[in-house]
Design an enzyme around this catalytic site. Structure first.
Site, PDB file in Angstrom:
ATOM      1  N   HIS A   1      29.757  61.728 -47.881  1.00 14.58           N
ATOM      2  CA  HIS A   1      31.163  61.653 -48.293  1.00 14.58           C
ATOM      3  C   HIS A   1      31.515  60.276 -48.871  1.00 14.58           C
ATOM      4  CE1 HIS A   1      35.499  61.868 -48.321  1.00 14.58           C
ATOM      5  NE2 HIS A   1      35.573  60.987 -47.338  1.00 14.58           N
TER       6      HIS A   1
ATOM      7  N   GLU B   1      38.166  53.764 -39.067  1.00 11.03           N
ATOM      8  CA  GLU B   1      38.789  54.947 -38.477  1.00 11.03           C
ATOM      9  C   GLU B   1      37.822  55.747 -37.596  1.00 11.03           C
ATOM     10  OE1 GLU B   1      40.731  58.775 -40.588  1.00 11.03           O
ATOM     11  OE2 GLU B   1      41.336  56.843 -41.408  1.00 11.03           O
ATOM     12  N   ASP B   2      36.557  55.800 -37.986  1.00  8.25           N
ATOM     13  CA  ASP B   2      35.619  56.734 -37.356  1.00  8.25           C
ATOM     14  C   ASP B   2      34.427  56.103 -36.649  1.00  8.25           C
ATOM     15  OD1 ASP B   2      37.203  58.794 -38.307  1.00  8.25           O
ATOM     16  OD2 ASP B   2      35.988  59.141 -40.085  1.00  8.25           O
TER      17      ASP B   2
ATOM     18  N   ASP C   1      38.969  59.884 -52.211  1.00  6.97           N
ATOM     19  CA  ASP C   1      38.664  60.407 -50.888  1.00  6.97           C
ATOM     20  C   ASP C   1      39.171  61.841 -50.746  1.00  6.97           C
ATOM     21  OD1 ASP C   1      38.212  60.715 -48.083  1.00  6.97           O
ATOM     22  OD2 ASP C   1      40.132  59.771 -47.630  1.00  6.97           O
TER      23      ASP C   1
END
Length: 179
Positions: free
Chosen positions: A28, A56-57, A113
């Site tokens: 991604h 964020e992840d 995104d």
């Protein structure tokens, strides 16, 4: 610096998979960065494309991003990063506001995104049909609102000559997915 950002993102997302998929997560950010590179954006924007989901992840922080890639990349990643302590609606409303009010570079990062997310969503819909919507925190109606809202505001403040071609691709895919 682009290669370093790609490697940093690959290490940060190591072992993660895309939603509804066995695809390695790094695919991604690679596609997001590629869209930005093809559109002619700066090294910093392309690096932010690779790094946009790291804070964020993963366990990495904005300080880590700034230390490795500088203040401009950190600022873009920061502006793109969702506050997971807020509700889905609050997070998405903030993203829409960021697209409306942000610089061309921030708009491009977010739209690249969301474009890749929509492309993946369309592949999932072809394979699995409408049951895909049950895999989201917010279903079809909320997703439609979000993606259409981004499409409506992404050109705000831009001259037509400055609008990246992938914005038109995004607009068409939103229409195809939700109309």
């Amino acid at each position: 610096m682009i290669k370093e950002a790609r490697n940093f993102a690959a290490e940060a997302h190591k072992g993660q998979k895309r939603k509804n998929s066995n695809t390695d997560y790094i695919v991604h950010p690679e596609r997001v960065a590629e869209s930005l590179l093809k559109a002619g954006f700066s090294t910093e924007v392309v690096c932010a494309g690779y790094l946009h989901d790291v804070v964020e992840d993963t366990s990495y922080t904005l300080k880590d991003i700034e230390k490795e890639f500088g203040g401009e990349v950190k600022a873009l990643v920061d502006a793109h990063t969702e506050n997971k302590s807020k509700s889905w609606q609050e997070r998405k409303s903030h993203t829409i506001q960021s697209v409306r009010e942000g610089s061309l570079e921030l708009k491009a990062l977010i739209v690249a995104d969301k474009l890749d997310n929509l492309q993946s969503l369309n592949q999932d819909l072809e394979i699995n049909g409408d049951k895909v919507w049950s895999n989201f925190n917010a279903g079809y109606t909320h997703q439609k609102w979000f993606y259409q809202s981004v499409a409506e505001v992404m050109g705000v403040g831009l001259k037509e000559k400055d609008v990246p071609a992938f914005f038109n691709t995004y607009r068409k895919l939103v229409k195809q997915t939700f109309d």
